[in-house]
Motif scaffolding. Structure first.
Motif, PDB file in Angstrom:
ATOM      1  N   LYS A 100       0.824  -1.209   0.000  1.00 24.03           N
ATOM      2  CA  LYS A 100       0.000   0.000   0.000  1.00 24.03           C
ATOM      3  C   LYS A 100       0.859   1.261   0.000  1.00 24.03           C
ATOM      4  O   LYS A 100       0.395   2.322  -0.416  1.00 24.03           O
ATOM      5  N   ARG A 101       2.099   1.151   0.461  1.00 26.22           N
ATOM      6  CA  ARG A 101       3.023   2.291   0.408  1.00 26.22           C
ATOM      7  C   ARG A 101       3.736   2.392  -0.935  1.00 26.22           C
ATOM      8  O   ARG A 101       4.575   3.270  -1.127  1.00 26.22           O
ATOM      9  N   GLY A 102       3.450   1.488  -1.845  1.00 24.55           N
ATOM     10  CA  GLY A 102       4.151   1.474  -3.123  1.00 24.55           C
ATOM     11  C   GLY A 102       5.437   0.684  -3.095  1.00 24.55           C
ATOM     12  O   GLY A 102       6.260   0.798  -4.007  1.00 24.55           O
ATOM     13  N   GLU A 103       5.656  -0.152  -2.049  1.00 21.42           N
ATOM     14  CA  GLU A 103       6.877  -0.944  -1.918  1.00 21.42           C
ATOM     15  C   GLU A 103       6.613  -2.423  -2.167  1.00 21.42           C
ATOM     16  O   GLU A 103       7.233  -3.285  -1.553  1.00 21.42           O
ATOM     17  N   ALA A 104       5.683  -2.707  -3.078  1.00 20.48           N
ATOM     18  CA  ALA A 104       5.366  -4.107  -3.363  1.00 20.48           C
ATOM     19  C   ALA A 104       6.583  -4.860  -3.875  1.00 20.48           C
ATOM     20  O   ALA A 104       6.832  -5.999  -3.490  1.00 20.48           O
ATOM     21  N   ALA A 105       7.349  -4.233  -4.759  1.00 19.38           N
ATOM     22  CA  ALA A 105       8.516  -4.911  -5.336  1.00 19.38           C
ATOM     23  C   ALA A 105       9.541  -5.252  -4.260  1.00 19.38           C
ATOM     24  O   ALA A 105      10.128  -6.333  -4.268  1.00 19.38           O
ATOM     25  N   ARG A 106       9.766  -4.327  -3.346  1.00 21.84           N
ATOM     26  CA  ARG A 106      10.723  -4.582  -2.260  1.00 21.84           C
ATOM     27  C   ARG A 106      10.258  -5.753  -1.398  1.00 21.84           C
ATOM     28  O   ARG A 106      11.052  -6.641  -1.064  1.00 21.84           O
ATOM     29  N   ALA A 107       8.976  -5.760  -1.056  1.00 20.37           N
ATOM     30  CA  ALA A 107       8.451  -6.851  -0.233  1.00 20.37           C
ATOM     31  C   ALA A 107       8.522  -8.181  -0.971  1.00 20.37           C
ATOM     32  O   ALA A 107       8.903  -9.214  -0.400  1.00 20.37           O
ATOM     33  N   LEU A 108       8.159  -8.181  -2.256  1.00 20.70           N
ATOM     34  CA  LEU A 108       8.175  -9.414  -3.028  1.00 20.70           C
ATOM     35  C   LEU A 108       9.592  -9.950  -3.201  1.00 20.70           C
ATOM     36  O   LEU A 108       9.838 -11.151  -3.038  1.00 20.70           O
ATOM     37  N   SER A 109      10.543  -9.085  -3.537  1.00 25.48           N
ATOM     38  CA  SER A 109      11.908  -9.562  -3.748  1.00 25.48           C
ATOM     39  C   SER A 109      12.506 -10.108  -2.458  1.00 25.48           C
ATOM     40  O   SER A 109      13.193 -11.133  -2.466  1.00 25.48           O
ATOM     41  N   ALA A 111      10.775 -11.412  -0.034  1.00 25.19           N
ATOM     42  CA  ALA A 111      10.074 -12.669   0.237  1.00 25.19           C
ATOM     43  C   ALA A 111      10.613 -13.798  -0.633  1.00 25.19           C
ATOM     44  O   ALA A 111      10.841 -14.917  -0.144  1.00 25.19           O
ATOM     45  N   PHE A 112      10.826 -13.527  -1.921  1.00 24.92           N
ATOM     46  CA  PHE A 112      11.277 -14.591  -2.825  1.00 24.92           C
ATOM     47  C   PHE A 112      12.680 -15.059  -2.471  1.00 24.92           C
ATOM     48  O   PHE A 112      12.962 -16.271  -2.462  1.00 24.92           O
ATOM     49  N   LEU A 113      13.582 -14.128  -2.181  1.00 21.51           N
ATOM     50  CA  LEU A 113      14.949 -14.532  -1.861  1.00 21.51           C
ATOM     51  C   LEU A 113      15.000 -15.285  -0.541  1.00 21.51           C
ATOM     52  O   LEU A 113      15.676 -16.323  -0.436  1.00 21.51           O
ATOM     53  N   SER A 114      14.282 -14.799   0.468  1.00 24.75           N
ATOM     54  CA  SER A 114      14.283 -15.500   1.758  1.00 24.75           C
ATOM     55  C   SER A 114      13.597 -16.853   1.635  1.00 24.75           C
ATOM     56  O   SER A 114      14.010 -17.831   2.280  1.00 24.75           O
ATOM     57  N   SER A 115      12.541 -16.935   0.790  1.00 24.34           N
ATOM     58  CA  SER A 115      11.890 -18.228   0.565  1.00 24.34           C
ATOM     59  C   SER A 115      12.852 -19.216  -0.080  1.00 24.34           C
ATOM     60  O   SER A 115      12.914 -20.393   0.303  1.00 24.34           O
ATOM     61  N   MET A 116      13.595 -18.748  -1.074  1.00 27.29           N
ATOM     62  CA  MET A 116      14.542 -19.629  -1.753  1.00 27.29           C
ATOM     63  C   MET A 116      15.611 -20.129  -0.784  1.00 27.29           C
ATOM     64  O   MET A 116      15.906 -21.331  -0.730  1.00 27.29           O
ATOM     65  N   ILE A 117      16.158 -19.213   0.021  1.00 24.87           N
ATOM     66  CA  ILE A 117      17.198 -19.617   0.974  1.00 24.87           C
ATOM     67  C   ILE A 117      16.622 -20.586   1.997  1.00 24.87           C
ATOM     68  O   ILE A 117      17.238 -21.603   2.338  1.00 24.87           O
ATOM     69  N   GLY A 118      15.420 -20.284   2.484  1.00 24.21           N
ATOM     70  CA  GLY A 118      14.784 -21.178   3.455  1.00 24.21           C
ATOM     71  C   GLY A 118      14.549 -22.562   2.881  1.00 24.21           C
ATOM     72  O   GLY A 118      14.776 -23.577   3.549  1.00 24.21           O
ATOM     73  N   GLY A 119      14.089 -22.633   1.609  1.00 21.15           N
ATOM     74  CA  GLY A 119      13.861 -23.933   0.991  1.00 21.15           C
ATOM     75  C   GLY A 119      15.139 -24.723   0.802  1.00 21.15           C
ATOM     76  O   GLY A 119      15.171 -25.943   1.020  1.00 21.15           O
ATOM     77  N   VAL A 120      16.208 -24.044   0.404  1.00 15.80           N
ATOM     78  CA  VAL A 120      17.488 -24.731   0.230  1.00 15.80           C
ATOM     79  C   VAL A 120      18.023 -25.214   1.574  1.00 15.80           C
ATOM     80  O   VAL A 120      18.549 -26.337   1.684  1.00 15.80           O
ATOM     81  N   ILE A 121      17.881 -24.391   2.601  1.00 15.92           N
ATOM     82  CA  ILE A 121      18.318 -24.822   3.938  1.00 15.92           C
ATOM     83  C   ILE A 121      17.505 -26.026   4.395  1.00 15.92           C
ATOM     84  O   ILE A 121      18.041 -26.971   5.005  1.00 15.92           O
ATOM     85  N   GLY A 297       9.318  -8.380   8.964  1.00 14.78           N
ATOM     86  CA  GLY A 297       8.091  -9.140   9.159  1.00 14.78           C
ATOM     87  C   GLY A 297       7.677  -9.940   7.940  1.00 14.78           C
ATOM     88  O   GLY A 297       6.773 -10.777   8.013  1.00 14.78           O
ATOM     89  N   VAL A 298       8.309  -9.693   6.800  1.00  9.81           N
ATOM     90  CA  VAL A 298       8.126 -10.503   5.593  1.00  9.81           C
ATOM     91  C   VAL A 298       9.187 -11.587   5.517  1.00  9.81           C
ATOM     92  O   VAL A 298       8.893 -12.751   5.216  1.00  9.81           O
ATOM     93  N   ILE A 299      10.427 -11.215   5.803  1.00 11.96           N
ATOM     94  CA  ILE A 299      11.549 -12.154   5.674  1.00 11.96           C
ATOM     95  C   ILE A 299      11.395 -13.343   6.619  1.00 11.96           C
ATOM     96  O   ILE A 299      11.616 -14.502   6.224  1.00 11.96           O
ATOM     97  N   ALA A 300      11.005 -13.089   7.873  1.00 11.89           N
ATOM     98  CA  ALA A 300      10.955 -14.163   8.870  1.00 11.89           C
ATOM     99  C   ALA A 300       9.962 -15.264   8.501  1.00 11.89           C
ATOM    100  O   ALA A 300      10.345 -16.447   8.406  1.00 11.89           O
ATOM    101  N   PRO A 301       8.677 -14.958   8.275  1.00 13.66           N
ATOM    102  CA  PRO A 301       7.751 -16.053   7.953  1.00 13.66           C
ATOM    103  C   PRO A 301       8.027 -16.707   6.611  1.00 13.66           C
ATOM    104  O   PRO A 301       7.817 -17.919   6.461  1.00 13.66           O
ATOM    105  N   GLU A 302       8.515 -15.937   5.636  1.00 13.32           N
ATOM    106  CA  GLU A 302       8.781 -16.535   4.331  1.00 13.32           C
ATOM    107  C   GLU A 302       9.969 -17.494   4.382  1.00 13.32           C
ATOM    108  O   GLU A 302       9.982 -18.517   3.691  1.00 13.32           O
ATOM    109  N   SER A 303      10.972 -17.185   5.192  1.00  8.80           N
ATOM    110  CA  SER A 303      12.095 -18.120   5.358  1.00  8.80           C
ATOM    111  C   SER A 303      11.613 -19.416   5.994  1.00  8.80           C
ATOM    112  O   SER A 303      12.009 -20.519   5.583  1.00  8.80           O
ATOM    113  N   ALA A 304      10.753 -19.271   6.995  1.00 12.16           N
ATOM    114  CA  ALA A 304      10.320 -20.442   7.758  1.00 12.16           C
ATOM    115  C   ALA A 304       9.372 -21.327   6.968  1.00 12.16           C
ATOM    116  O   ALA A 304       9.495 -22.556   6.984  1.00 12.16           O
ATOM    117  N   ASN A 305       8.389 -20.717   6.259  1.00  8.86           N
ATOM    118  CA  ASN A 305       7.382 -21.582   5.640  1.00  8.86           C
ATOM    119  C   ASN A 305       7.919 -22.369   4.453  1.00  8.86           C
ATOM    120  O   ASN A 305       7.359 -23.407   4.097  1.00  8.86           O
TER     121      ASN A 305
END
Length: 653
Positions: A100-109, A111-121, A297-305
């Motif tokens: 909503k602040r116009g930072e969708a790209a920052r949040a998505l990127s 989330a995706f990088l932390s998700s990838m690292i979490g999955g590899v770990i 608050g995006v990085i933590a849950p995305e890494s874990a799930n």
């Protein structure tokens, strides 16, 4: 061992094996983007296709699908405020405010990088635990599992915002909602009101969408604007990558949390994102922006799930015990392929075991890369006036909810919980604690009952229980320090002595719910009543305190109403709730598809003031999408009274 690992990688990357895994990744991304479906639906779709397939290709496709669902569901959670699955609900708390602040790209990127690292770990942890995990898993009895559910409940203090009392009462309400259905110890029906739909309890998909998705849709409709002013990537993309790399310690810790919780059957993805979110709030010095758009608050849950799948495969492969619902279907797929999971498979087919592990790691990398490629286009959705997006979002939410049990009760429960979520949001009742309570209630009650049956009260002195109890005390202490320092929806400006009568009415409704639960509990046997009675009695005392504060306190965090902040908006929340009620009525009379078509056309014509051609095009596109999804999922939508009377055929059903 190294030769086996290398051979599994070469086998997976040769021939058509990689193509089949890529097909699974694509299916997983689509399933993740559609809210409410999740890995179970994806596994069910792919299962018929594995008959006669080579085991390497089939396993690669199944794991490729289930590995990237937590990555794909990030889109709707961040861009729309709609949980893509039960594992992405905590992502909304900070991801959606960033969009909503116009930072969708920052949040998505991020989330995706932390998700990838979490999955590899998760894949790396699975590699090690294939050898050493057996004694660790067997050390967790029902007593330790109960304490882990209590550890999850201890996060309530962190997620309660400015009022710890309201957070505890929200959690109590979630625990009571999670108690609906058969008592695990005796089988007695509780809080079913004679309705067959409630005998199996409320589906997590319905609760999550009702409490989080519908309130956000109505809030954005009232604002009458796009979600964000701009959706340009560029710098936002690089910022998200830098954020993730700067918080690598957090990524590693939350990935470890995901692996641990995933390895314990019965906990899984519905819990891990909240535990990870609570962890990051507890361990952060600056907590002022949590709940308002903090990228941590995006990085933590995305890494874990994403790491959960690696953990869930540990009991699945070692003992044939599914670590989650999707792993249960995966076990069925292994049986179809002639494979028997367990220690024997680890000893005799270690190559296939490492094929699964490699598939998990590679799929996470491919999934994150694909999401990055399409994120620029998907992020543009946030710039579309929300009055055009809202009917599509309502359609997707209703479809996802109806997938839960394919019963009219799914839609009715969704609407009722949506109303509850709207007013919880307005009056400052934190919604995450309710969801935590709901998710953990069945496990907490079952594990407590089993612990007492197996060990009497001696389970309290088990070493594992003592270790977890110390962790819980530290969590509660951290939660008490954090309480009142963030995660409010509306901010401090909503607190104070503004219109108190609506707040009192809402509190009285909750008091009636707790009183009814208390009264009903007294009529059941001891083992059936002990859990809901132990929740309802203190909750009743707490709600009376809230009523007293609302009535007499001049300034207190409990007194909270966001309505005065947005009273200049031309439409009230009740107005848009009436639109949803109209959709429900039209569906009951005409049938779901016809009722939805009427709702679509009327909403676009009246609220969006769209020209007739656009109304027809958008409505036809929405109905065509639903008909296609119904064909794919072999789904009959609810019929209306007129359809039953005139016996109209599908798809008019």
């Amino acid at each position: 061992m190294l030769e086996t690992i290398a051979g599994a990688l070469v086998g997976l990357l040769s021939g058509w094996h990689l193509a089949w895994m890529m097909a699974g990744v694509l299916v997983g991304l689509v399933i993740g983007i559609l809210p409410g479906l999740g890995g179970i639906a994806g596994m069910a779709i792919l299962l018929p296709f594995i008959y006669g397939m080579d085991p390497v290709s089939a396993l690669g496709m199944l794991i490729g699908m289930v590995a990237v669902v937590p990555t794909g569901d990030t889109f709707t959670s961040i861009l729309m405020g709609i949980p893509g699955s039960s594992a992405s609900q905590a992502t909304i708390l900070d991801g959606f405010p960033m969009a909503k602040r116009g930072e969708a790209a920052r949040a998505l990127s991020a989330a995706f990088l932390s998700s990838m690292i979490g999955g590899v770990i998760g894949a790396l942890v699975l590699t090690v635990f294939v050898v050493v995990a057996r004694p660790v898993i067997l050390a967790f009895s029902s007593a330790e599992l109960f304490m882990l559910t209590v550890l999850g409940l201890s996060m309530v203090g962190v997620l309660s915002g400015s009022s710890l009392l309201k957070g505890l009462l929200s959690c109590a309400l979630g625990l009571l909602l999670g108690s609906i259905g058969a008592a695990p110890a005796t089988g007695e029906w509780r809080f079913t009101f004679g309705l067959d739909y409630l005998t199996d309890g409320l589906p997590i998909v319905v609760v999550g969408l009702g409490i989080f998705a519908l309130p956000e849709i109505i809030d954005l409709l009232r604002a009458n604007r796009a979600i964000a002013a701009a959706a340009a990537l560029g710098r936002g993309w690089r910022d998200g990558v830098r954020d993730t790399l700067a918080n690598m310690g957090l990524v590693l810790r939350c990935s470890g949390i995901g692996c641990l919780i995933g390895a314990l059957p019965g906990l899984g993805g519905s819990v891990v994102d909240w535990v990870a979110y609570g962890h990051v709030v507890q361990t952060s010095r600056d907590r002022s922006q949590f709940g308002r758009g903090d990228v941590r608050g995006v990085i933590a849950p995305e890494s874990a799930n994403n790491a959960v799948q690696g953990g869930a495969l540990i009991p699945t492969l070692l003992f044939g015990i599914p670590g989650s619902g999707s792993m249960a279907i995966f076990l069925g797929g292994m049986v179809l392929l002639g494979l028997q999971p367990g220690i024997t498979m680890i000893e005799t087919r270690l190559d296939l075991t490492y094929t699964i592990i490699w598939s998990l790691a590679i799929a996470n990398i491919l999934g994150a890369g694909l999401c990055v490629l399409v994120s620029r286009h998907v992020a543009r959705l946030t710039t579309i006036p929300y009055v055009y997006l809202a009917p599509f979002m309502v359609m997707i939410v209703l479809f996802a909810a109806y997938q839960a049990t394919r019963d009219w009760g799914d839609i009715l429960a969704l609407m009722a919980l949506g109303v509850l979520g709207v007013y919880m949001r307005r009056f400052g009742w934190p919604r995450p604690p309710l969801l935590i309570g709901f998710v953990l209630a069945p496990g907490a009650e079952t594990y407590l009952y089993q612990a007492i049956q197996f060990h009497a009260w001696a389970w309290l002195w088990r070493p594992g229980v003592i270790v977890i109890a110390v962790t819980i005390l530290l969590s509660v202490w951290a939660g008490m320090r954090v309480a009142g320092k963030g995660i409010d929806e509306g901010g401090a400006a909503a607190a104070g002595g503004h219109r108190r009568l609506p707040q009192a009415v809402f509190a009285l409704v909750l008091a009636a719910v707790f009183a009814h639960a208390l009264w009903q509990s007294l009529g059941w046997s001891y083992l059936a009543q002990v859990f809901p009675l132990g929740v309802a009695a203190p909750a009743m005392a707490g709600i009376l305190v809230v009523l007293g504060l609302v009535a007499f306190a001049r300034h207190h965090a409990v007194v909270f109403d966001t309505e005065h902040l947005i009273r200049t908006q031309p439409r009230t929340m009740e107005y848009f709730l009436a639109w949803l009620a109209g959709l429900l009525l039209a569906s009951a009379v005409l049938g779901f598809l016809l009722g939805l078509a009427l709702y679509f056309a009327a909403f676009l014509a009246i609220e969006a003031r769209a020209p007739l051609r656009r109304v027809v095009t958008l409505t036809a596109s929405a109905i065509a999408f639903l008909v296609g999804m119904a064909w794919l999922f072999v789904l009959d939508f609810p019929r209306g009274l007129l359809q039953e009377a005139f016996r109209l055929p599908w798809p008019l059903a």
